[in-house]
Design an enzyme around this catalytic site. Sequence first.
Site, PDB file in Angstrom:
ATOM      1  N   GLY A 186       0.828  -1.204   0.000  1.00  8.60           N
ATOM      2  CA  GLY A 186       0.000   0.000   0.000  1.00  8.60           C
ATOM      3  C   GLY A 186       0.852   1.238   0.000  1.00  8.60           C
ATOM      4  N   GLU A 192      -0.317  -0.126  -6.075  1.00 10.89           N
ATOM      5  CA  GLU A 192       0.687  -0.451  -5.056  1.00 10.89           C
ATOM      6  C   GLU A 192       0.942  -1.957  -4.987  1.00 10.89           C
ATOM      7  OE1 GLU A 192       2.629   1.416  -3.269  1.00 10.89           O
ATOM      8  OE2 GLU A 192       1.816   3.418  -3.557  1.00 10.89           O
ATOM      9  N   GLU A 232       4.656  -3.415  -5.635  1.00  9.40           N
ATOM     10  CA  GLU A 232       5.384  -4.018  -4.511  1.00  9.40           C
ATOM     11  C   GLU A 232       5.472  -5.533  -4.584  1.00  9.40           C
ATOM     12  OE1 GLU A 232       4.193  -2.541  -0.685  1.00  9.40           O
ATOM     13  OE2 GLU A 232       4.036  -0.485  -1.403  1.00  9.40           O
ATOM     14  N   GLU A 278      11.689  -8.853   0.785  1.00 12.11           N
ATOM     15  CA  GLU A 278      11.163 -10.219   0.697  1.00 12.11           C
ATOM     16  C   GLU A 278       9.645 -10.167   0.630  1.00 12.11           C
ATOM     17  OE1 GLU A 278      12.121 -12.337   4.282  1.00 12.11           O
ATOM     18  OE2 GLU A 278      11.136 -14.186   3.665  1.00 12.11           O
TER      19      GLU A 278
END
Length: 168
Positions: free
Chosen positions: A68, A84, A88, A135
């Site tokens: 986010g 987002e 991501e 990660e």
Amino acid sequence: MQYTFCHYCGAKLPSGGKPHAPQSCAACGATFYHNAKPCAGALVVKDHRVLLVRRGIEPFKDYWDIPGGFLEAGEHPEDAARREALEETGLEVRLTGLHGIYVDDYGDTGHKTLNIYYLAEPLGGALRAGSDAAELRWFHYDELPDRTAFAHESKVLADWREREMSRR
Ligand SMILES: [Zn+2]
């Protein structure tokens, strides 16, 4: 968070009062509201697991985070949540509903955030951590991380856990 000068006419603004109280300019009449900055995020869920991102940068480096971020000007929160998630995690997602809305502090900056979370499912793409992420990991609702980057995210995940358990 209080401003020193008026953004419109440059006059000095009165200080004092509560940290988040609105300030009015005596010179031009403008009022500045120190309300929360809108953010949107996606709970990407698959088989009772939610996809979280371990942050690779400060603030909160190495803490687990829900995909986010801040809304861009004119951007709908649904579009921001999808954007987002893609940035991501590398996944294209479909939003399946509104999860909830949470107010929080933005670290110790003095700013507040208004965080709008959607439930989502993966549509396509390939799992790939964004440049700010160390990660990616799927967490079952019984194995959620103890620590999250922003305080409200623990509540978001606890609420999601309740939701998943009630759906079994
Ligand atoms: Zn002014």
